[in-house]
Design an enzyme around this catalytic site. Structure first.
Site, mmCIF file in Angstrom:
data_model
loop_
_atom_site.group_PDB
_atom_site.id
_atom_site.type_symbol
_atom_site.label_atom_id
_atom_site.label_comp_id
_atom_site.label_asym_id
_atom_site.label_seq_id
_atom_site.Cartn_x
_atom_site.Cartn_y
_atom_site.Cartn_z
ATOM 1 N N GLY A 229 0.781 -1.228 0.000
ATOM 2 C CA GLY A 229 0.000 0.000 0.000
ATOM 3 C C GLY A 229 0.812 1.277 0.000
ATOM 4 N N GLU A 270 4.715 -6.189 2.921
ATOM 5 C CA GLU A 270 4.443 -6.925 1.672
ATOM 6 C C GLU A 270 4.317 -5.912 0.542
ATOM 7 O OE1 GLU A 270 0.651 -8.742 2.436
ATOM 8 O OE2 GLU A 270 1.491 -10.352 3.632
ATOM 9 N N GLY A 272 4.728 -4.120 -2.939
ATOM 10 C CA GLY A 272 4.931 -4.503 -4.328
ATOM 11 C C GLY A 272 5.351 -3.267 -5.097
ATOM 12 N N TYR A 312 -7.905 2.127 -14.747
ATOM 13 C CA TYR A 312 -8.019 3.032 -13.596
ATOM 14 C C TYR A 312 -7.890 4.500 -13.992
ATOM 15 C CZ TYR A 312 -6.128 -1.122 -11.065
ATOM 16 O OH TYR A 312 -5.864 -2.366 -10.569
ATOM 17 N N CYS A 339 -8.758 -2.404 -30.628
ATOM 18 C CA CYS A 339 -10.054 -1.929 -31.105
ATOM 19 C C CYS A 339 -10.930 -1.574 -29.902
ATOM 20 C CB CYS A 339 -10.722 -3.008 -31.938
ATOM 21 S SG CYS A 339 -9.673 -3.594 -33.254
ATOM 22 N N GLU A 340 -10.393 -0.737 -29.067
ATOM 23 C CA GLU A 340 -11.104 -0.307 -27.863
ATOM 24 C C GLU A 340 -10.657 1.108 -27.597
ATOM 25 O OE1 GLU A 340 -12.573 -2.245 -24.253
ATOM 26 O OE2 GLU A 340 -10.540 -3.054 -24.309
#
Ligand SMILES: *Cc1c(COP(=O)(O)O)cnc(C)c1O
Length: 416
Positions: A229, A270, A272, A312, A339-340
């Protein structure tokens, strides 16, 4: 975003002789330095360990680099457990922190000797079905309300993770009865927090619980897992966290709560994003330019390589190699070829004028980047490279081939 890229256009042109764009490149030296600074910040706590969240960058070369620096891993699936084990990380160096766990996943976690972090009191039964309850166990706490959340995980009471206080206490009581000797408390209530007070205030809360559970249940809480976090400054102007001051803040809470009550315990993190995020780059070539109602620059990477902006609206700084000092004279959407219409690495971004063949570097992609890759539109996942101190690179994951893409089907029949 970093002040300056650690490699130049000529470095990349050299790498491109062997590895076509798009590819990821990680800066080995900077990852090493980051971990060393983290361990220095917590060196006052003898049992301190960083259990790297494998999901952020599940590549064995990264795990081995971190293992050599004293790190363990945090896993949530059988493949993550197996990758950790095969990278030389096993036993209590692995935290298994997952929710909605299947019995066979617990069985594998028990086999590698991981510390199991129970997400719910009902998981005790699941774990028993998998074998015996180990001597050491951790439970995940959800405080419901927590002042230092930044809302990215939602309010803690909206979060699906962890147990309420009453459930947590009940879980420890049951586990003690079943013979567990060594306990841990885990909690994660923020994501990408740039608040130097997040870990210290979370630590203080968990330390307080450790004292309470000792007094009320007679259990021995031997470690506190602050989870991940901790954020990184993706946007210009955002301030990086100060790991030394975070370590000091946690130490202060430790002295005032843990030591003051005659206890001692180890701290686990933890992280990341904080470990690899700023030190991974997605390198992509400019392959098109288009001017309709808006102006577009097209690159050979797509959201399949880095989906954070698409899902996001995440911000990633983009630099054009060799043009770092040129004024920004265009305002464009930087897009891939899916194609988005959400396949955009940046919207209305000011950049120096670009031309076909320029190399764009998408920054802060080292965590939750390649890992979230997918194959929509038949796009193949890119290679990952490790850059060493002398700017040479080693391929640590080759690019997918069409054979890989077709590997789960028989293309000539409708059967598998
Ligand atoms: C995702 C996750 C982490 C790592 O989060 P970062 O934001 O990358 O630091 C750590 N622990 C658990 C249980 C997670 O789910």
């Amino acid at each position: 975003m970093r002040e300056k890229l650690p490699f130049s256009r000529s470095d990349v042109l050299e790498w491109m002789k062997t590895y076509p764009t798009p590819f990821y490149v990680y800066d080995e030296e900077e990852i090493r330095k980051c971990v060393q600074d983290l361990y220095r910040a917590f060196s006052w706590n003898p049992g301190f360990k960083e259990c790297f969240a494998v999901k952020a960058c599940p590549t064995p070369a990264i795990l081995r680099l971190l293992r050599d620096l004293g790190c363990g891993t945090d896993c949530a699936s059988i493949p993550e457990l197996v990758m950790s084990e095969r990278s030389g990380i096993s036993g209590h160096s692995i935290m298994f922190s997952a929710n909605e766990v299947r019995v066979e996943e617990y069985r594998e976690a028990l086999r590698v000797g991981a510390i199991i972090n129970l997400d719910d009191v009902t998981q005790i039964g699941q774990l028993e079905k998998a074998g015996t309850i180990p001597d050491t166990i951790c439970c995940r706490y959800n405080p419901g309300q927590f002042e230092n959340t930044n809302g990215i995980m939602g309010h803690a009471y909206d979060s699906k993770f962890g147990m309420t206080y009453d459930q947590l206490k009940e879980a420890y009581r049951i586990l003690k009865e079943k013979g567990v000797k060594h306990f841990g408390i885990h909690s994660m209530v923020a994501s990408c927090s740039l608040d130097n007070n997040y870990y210290p205030s979370l630590a203080r809360e968990l330390f307080t619980l450790a004292v309470r559970f000792r007094d009320e249940l007679g259990i021995s809480v031997e470690f506190i897992d602050l989870s991940g976090g901790i954020g990184i400054p993706y946007r210009p102007g955002e301030q990086a966290i100060d790991i030394a001051s975070i370590g000091e803040g946690v130490r202060k809470a430790y002295e005032e709560v843990v030591e003051a009550n005659g206890m001692s315990l180890s701290i686990i993190t933890e992280m990341g994003r904080y470990i690899t995020g700023p030190y991974g780059y997605l390198v992509t070539s400019v392959i098109g330019e288009k001017h309709i109602y808006k102006d577009y620059v097209g690159v050979d990477a797509t959201a399949c390589n880095l989906m954070r902006p698409a899902i996001y609206g995440a911000y990633h700084n983009i630099r054009i190699l060799g043009k770092e000092d040129e004024p920004c004279s265009i305002k464009v959407d930087v897009v891939g070829s899916l194609c988005e219409n959400n396949d955009k690495f940046a919207v209305d971004r000011e950049l120096p004028a670009v031309e076909y063949g320029d190399i764009a570097v998408i920054e802060d992609a080292g965590a939750h980047g390649h890992a979230m890759g997918y194959n929509y539109n038949g796009k193949l996942r890119s290679a990952e490279l490790m850059m060493h101190a002398d700017h040479s690179v080693t391929c640590i994951r080759r690019a997918q081939t069409m054979e890989d893409y077709f590997a789960t089907l028989d293309i000539d029949t409708e059967f598998c």
